[in-house]
Design a protein around this motif. Structure first.
Motif, PDB file in Angstrom:
ATOM      1  N   TYR A  10      22.361 -39.540  65.787  1.00 38.96           N
ATOM      2  CA  TYR A  10      22.871 -38.258  65.328  1.00 38.96           C
ATOM      3  C   TYR A  10      23.841 -37.742  66.365  1.00 38.96           C
ATOM      4  CZ  TYR A  10      19.749 -38.093  61.373  1.00 38.96           C
ATOM      5  OH  TYR A  10      19.138 -38.336  60.197  1.00 38.96           O
ATOM      6  N   HIS A  11      23.642 -36.539  66.818  1.00 42.56           N
ATOM      7  CA  HIS A  11      24.557 -35.963  67.801  1.00 42.56           C
ATOM      8  C   HIS A  11      24.079 -36.280  69.207  1.00 42.56           C
ATOM      9  CE1 HIS A  11      27.057 -33.151  69.954  1.00 42.56           C
ATOM     10  NE2 HIS A  11      25.955 -32.752  70.568  1.00 42.56           N
ATOM     11  N   SER A  12      24.978 -36.673  70.067  1.00 39.31           N
ATOM     12  CA  SER A  12      24.628 -36.915  71.452  1.00 39.31           C
ATOM     13  C   SER A  12      25.824 -36.666  72.326  1.00 39.31           C
ATOM     14  CB  SER A  12      24.148 -38.360  71.644  1.00 39.31           C
ATOM     15  OG  SER A  12      23.939 -38.625  73.014  1.00 39.31           O
ATOM     16  N   SER A  13      25.583 -36.094  73.497  1.00 42.76           N
ATOM     17  CA  SER A  13      26.654 -35.910  74.460  1.00 42.76           C
ATOM     18  C   SER A  13      26.797 -37.132  75.347  1.00 42.76           C
ATOM     19  CB  SER A  13      26.373 -34.686  75.334  1.00 42.76           C
ATOM     20  OG  SER A  13      26.365 -33.529  74.558  1.00 42.76           O
ATOM     21  N   PRO A 296      35.232 -41.479  74.222  1.00 42.54           N
ATOM     22  CA  PRO A 296      35.179 -41.862  72.810  1.00 42.54           C
ATOM     23  C   PRO A 296      36.424 -42.656  72.408  1.00 42.54           C
ATOM     24  CG  PRO A 296      34.660 -39.540  73.093  1.00 42.54           C
ATOM     25  CD  PRO A 296      35.179 -40.026  74.413  1.00 42.54           C
ATOM     26  N   PRO A 297      36.305 -43.542  71.415  1.00 39.07           N
ATOM     27  CA  PRO A 297      37.450 -44.357  70.979  1.00 39.07           C
ATOM     28  C   PRO A 297      38.464 -43.537  70.201  1.00 39.07           C
ATOM     29  CG  PRO A 297      35.567 -44.764  69.577  1.00 39.07           C
ATOM     30  CD  PRO A 297      35.080 -43.840  70.659  1.00 39.07           C
ATOM     31  N   LEU A 298      39.546 -43.140  70.875  1.00 37.76           N
ATOM     32  CA  LEU A 298      40.522 -42.246  70.270  1.00 37.76           C
ATOM     33  C   LEU A 298      41.274 -42.903  69.119  1.00 37.76           C
ATOM     34  CD1 LEU A 298      42.035 -39.557  70.279  1.00 37.76           C
ATOM     35  CD2 LEU A 298      43.557 -40.491  72.038  1.00 37.76           C
ATOM     36  N   GLY A 299      41.670 -44.171  69.297  1.00 39.19           N
ATOM     37  CA  GLY A 299      42.464 -44.846  68.266  1.00 39.19           C
ATOM     38  C   GLY A 299      41.812 -44.849  66.898  1.00 39.19           C
ATOM     39  N   PRO A 300      40.580 -45.338  66.773  1.00 40.87           N
ATOM     40  CA  PRO A 300      39.929 -45.328  65.452  1.00 40.87           C
ATOM     41  C   PRO A 300      39.740 -43.932  64.883  1.00 40.87           C
ATOM     42  CG  PRO A 300      38.813 -46.839  66.938  1.00 40.87           C
ATOM     43  CD  PRO A 300      39.818 -46.097  67.771  1.00 40.87           C
ATOM     44  N   ILE A 301      39.471 -42.954  65.748  1.00 39.55           N
ATOM     45  CA  ILE A 301      39.311 -41.577  65.256  1.00 39.55           C
ATOM     46  C   ILE A 301      40.627 -41.076  64.665  1.00 39.55           C
ATOM     47  CG2 ILE A 301      38.871 -39.189  65.932  1.00 39.55           C
ATOM     48  CD1 ILE A 301      36.894 -40.194  67.981  1.00 39.55           C
ATOM     49  N   LEU A 302      41.732 -41.324  65.374  1.00 32.06           N
ATOM     50  CA  LEU A 302      43.043 -40.907  64.865  1.00 32.06           C
ATOM     51  C   LEU A 302      43.365 -41.604  63.553  1.00 32.06           C
ATOM     52  CD1 LEU A 302      45.177 -40.870  68.148  1.00 32.06           C
ATOM     53  CD2 LEU A 302      44.306 -38.901  66.887  1.00 32.06           C
ATOM     54  N   LYS A 303      43.029 -42.895  63.468  1.00 32.29           N
ATOM     55  CA  LYS A 303      43.297 -43.643  62.238  1.00 32.29           C
ATOM     56  C   LYS A 303      42.471 -43.102  61.080  1.00 32.29           C
ATOM     57  CE  LYS A 303      43.165 -48.334  60.328  1.00 32.29           C
ATOM     58  NZ  LYS A 303      42.847 -49.761  60.623  1.00 32.29           N
ATOM     59  N   PRO A 438      34.789 -34.067  60.857  1.00 34.89           N
ATOM     60  CA  PRO A 438      33.655 -34.723  61.520  1.00 34.89           C
ATOM     61  C   PRO A 438      32.715 -35.446  60.567  1.00 34.89           C
ATOM     62  CG  PRO A 438      33.940 -32.450  62.289  1.00 34.89           C
ATOM     63  CD  PRO A 438      34.783 -32.611  61.067  1.00 34.89           C
ATOM     64  N   LYS A 439      32.928 -35.302  59.240  1.00 30.19           N
ATOM     65  CA  LYS A 439      32.026 -35.920  58.275  1.00 30.19           C
ATOM     66  C   LYS A 439      32.501 -37.282  57.783  1.00 30.19           C
ATOM     67  CE  LYS A 439      28.877 -32.820  58.210  1.00 30.19           C
ATOM     68  NZ  LYS A 439      27.563 -33.157  58.789  1.00 30.19           N
ATOM     69  N   ILE A 440      33.689 -37.721  58.156  1.00 30.69           N
ATOM     70  CA  ILE A 440      34.162 -39.028  57.721  1.00 30.69           C
ATOM     71  C   ILE A 440      34.031 -40.053  58.834  1.00 30.69           C
ATOM     72  CG2 ILE A 440      35.743 -38.055  56.009  1.00 30.69           C
ATOM     73  CD1 ILE A 440      38.031 -38.551  57.928  1.00 30.69           C
ATOM     74  N   VAL A 441      33.325 -39.684  59.893  1.00 27.57           N
ATOM     75  CA  VAL A 441      33.017 -40.606  60.982  1.00 27.57           C
ATOM     76  C   VAL A 441      31.512 -40.566  61.219  1.00 27.57           C
ATOM     77  CG1 VAL A 441      35.259 -40.271  62.096  1.00 27.57           C
ATOM     78  CG2 VAL A 441      33.349 -38.814  62.755  1.00 27.57           C
ATOM     79  N   LEU A 445      30.318 -39.953  66.764  1.00 29.23           N
ATOM     80  CA  LEU A 445      31.724 -39.626  66.979  1.00 29.23           C
ATOM     81  C   LEU A 445      32.081 -38.237  66.457  1.00 29.23           C
ATOM     82  CD1 LEU A 445      33.493 -42.991  66.017  1.00 29.23           C
ATOM     83  CD2 LEU A 445      32.926 -42.129  68.286  1.00 29.23           C
ATOM     84  N   ALA A 446      31.101 -37.516  65.919  1.00 29.36           N
ATOM     85  CA  ALA A 446      31.390 -36.230  65.274  1.00 29.36           C
ATOM     86  C   ALA A 446      31.953 -35.224  66.265  1.00 29.36           C
ATOM     87  CB  ALA A 446      30.124 -35.678  64.618  1.00 29.36           C
TER      88      ALA A 446
END
Length: 475
Positions: A10-13, A296-303, A438-441, A445-446
């Motif tokens: 779930y959520h983690s720092s 965090p992996p910026l590339g996949p998040i941006l994509k 944040p719901k499509i990852v 990664l949210a």
């Protein structure tokens, strides 16, 4: 060593991810495609009793923007302090005049630049500093700044006007940066919760703007001393920041919130030819060559968020292009009658209060209606359609105008209708894209995706403000 199933993430720092350059890129893309609301096995979701979490997030949304709004709203106070508040002397040098005339521009720069820098820093800190540390630290910094501003209200700064200007700009930069870290961190946190909680946070921000607009109107009608009104603004902001600290500390005590905020086992990455082996369905083993990644992996998040990112940037660009630069210069067609409603109160009522209230209503609608979806082509279409609002506002009674001489809409009802349309569309569409992000990852990664979505928003606001400054020269 076995780690938790992805279904339990779930959520983690402190979550970690596969390296972008690893041979398991396909696995990473599959991870990004998972739904966030997939239930954890063996755990029953608790209910949000008495809407406690919803109310807390709504209040945190107010607290995230209310201090900044009050800081900007106290325009008369800044003008009073910067023109030598004791003597009100008229003999100012050119530098003092420059400070007074362009103070709002200086505030804008002091607000925008730190926001972008702090968003980048917050993205890097997502897995290095726990979210509650960032939230409480940012609230404490903002509270300390407002205590300083409360003290300065009662201090005679007439002998060091430029020094007071410097202190004000520095305070604005710090408040803007800390507010950005607070807002993006709490927004990222809501990515681990159902979407209604993100909607509550975003709607709370609109409520903060509405409260600020109402306070400005009351101050305009009743206040006789700008220092008293500024003191009331700053005290209110400080009290609300203190309330936000208490509410955030209360949040983990709710069973509903603990369910979505519980810590998870870190996901390890694998180097070389090592790969994870599955001991059981949904469980991974860590290979000897595994290591931990803190960014965090910026590339996949941006994509993954590219479509929603475009909508976010364009929506905020159009809003910032019109409000407040263009809309505040639209005057009543009956301004010459001498009525205070068509002169003194026209802009505060038809621009600030009406826009913020319509914006709040648009955001609240998303509680019941959430269409179009995150991958629908209708969503970017609606975002692009809002560009039609720009000429509608320009063809109202915008003053002064030297190049565009035609006033097509010669009635005060038109800017009221257009402002309602601007606020409603802004509130509804921006809330949709922000709660979808944040719901499509996956959950781990949210929070990082929330920071990226905040960055899209800041870029849109910055571009809109720049375009507004250019457009004003062509009207």
């Amino acid at each position: 060593m076995a780690v938790a199933s992805e279904d339990n993430v779930y959520h983690s720092s402190n979550a970690t991810y596969r390296a972008l350059g690893s041979p398991h890129k396909a696995d990473q893309e599959a991870l990004l495609g998972k739904l966030l609301d997939y239930p954890a096995p063996g755990l029953q979701r608790p209910e949000d009793r008495f809407n406690g979490a919803y109310i807390i997030f709504f209040s945190l949304g107010i607290g995230g923007l209310l201090p900044w709004n009050f800081f900007v709203t106290a325009k008369e106070y800044w003008a009073f302090k910067l023109r030598n508040c004791s003597s009100l002397a008229s003999g100012m040098d050119s530098e003092d005049t420059d400070i007074l005339n362009y103070f709002e521009s200086y505030l804008a720069v002091a607000s925008t630049v730190p926001s972008l820098l702090c968003l980048a820093a917050n993205f890097l800190l997502v897995n290095r500093v726990q979210v509650h540390v960032r939230v409480l630290a940012s609230l404490s910094v903002s509270l300390a700044i407002f205590v300083v501003m409360i003290v300065l209200v009662k201090v005679d700064t007439s002998s060091w006007t430029r020094g007071f200007f410097t202190v004000t700009i520095v305070c604005m930069a710090i408040v803007s940066g800390s507010s950005t870290i607070f807002n993006s961190s709490v927004y990222g946190l809501t990515g681990s919760f159902p979407m209604r909680n993100a909607q509550a946070l975003i709607s709370g921000g609109a409520m903060g703007g509405t409260i600020s607009a109402v306070a400005s109107l009351v101050d305009l009608a009743a206040s006789s001393d700008v220092r008293d009104s500024a003191l009331a603004f700053f005290l209110t902001a400080a009290v609300f920041l203190g309330i936000c600290v208490g509410l955030y500390l209360l949040l983990p005590r709710l069973e509903y919130a603990r369910y979505y905020m519980r810590p998870v086992a870190p996901v390890h990455i694998f180097s070389g030819e090592d790969s994870p082996s599955q001991d059981a369905p949904g469980t991974y083993s860590v290979a000897p060559g595994s290591r931990v990644v803190h960014t965090p992996p910026l590339g996949p998040i941006l994509k993954k968020t590219a479509g929603l990112g475009f909508c976010t940037i364009f929506l905020y660009l159009i809003t910032a292009l019109i409000f407040p630069a263009i809309s505040t210069n639209i005057q009543s067609m009956h301004k010459g009658t001498g009525s205070p409603w068509t002169s003194k109160f026209f802009v505060p009522l038809t621009v600030f209060l009406l826009f913020n209230f319509a914006d709040l209503c648009g955001r609240q609608v998303t509680v019941w209606i959430q269409v179009p979806g995150p991958r629908s082509k209708v969503l970017p279409g609606l975002a692009l359609l809002r560009v039609c609002l720009v000429p509608l506002f320009l063809l109202c009674n915008y003053q002064p105008r030297s190049h565009l001489t035609v006033v097509l809409f010669q009635s005060d009802i038109y800017p009221v209708l257009f402002t309602c349309l601007l606020g409603l569309s802004n509130g509804y569409l921006t809330t949709l894209v922000l709660i979808y992000g944040p719901k499509i990852v996956p959950r781990e990664l949210a929070e990082a995706t929330g920071v990226v979505m905040s960055f899209y928003m800041s870029v849109g606001l910055m571009l809109g403000s720049a375009c507004a400054a250019l457009l004003e020269h062509f009207i």
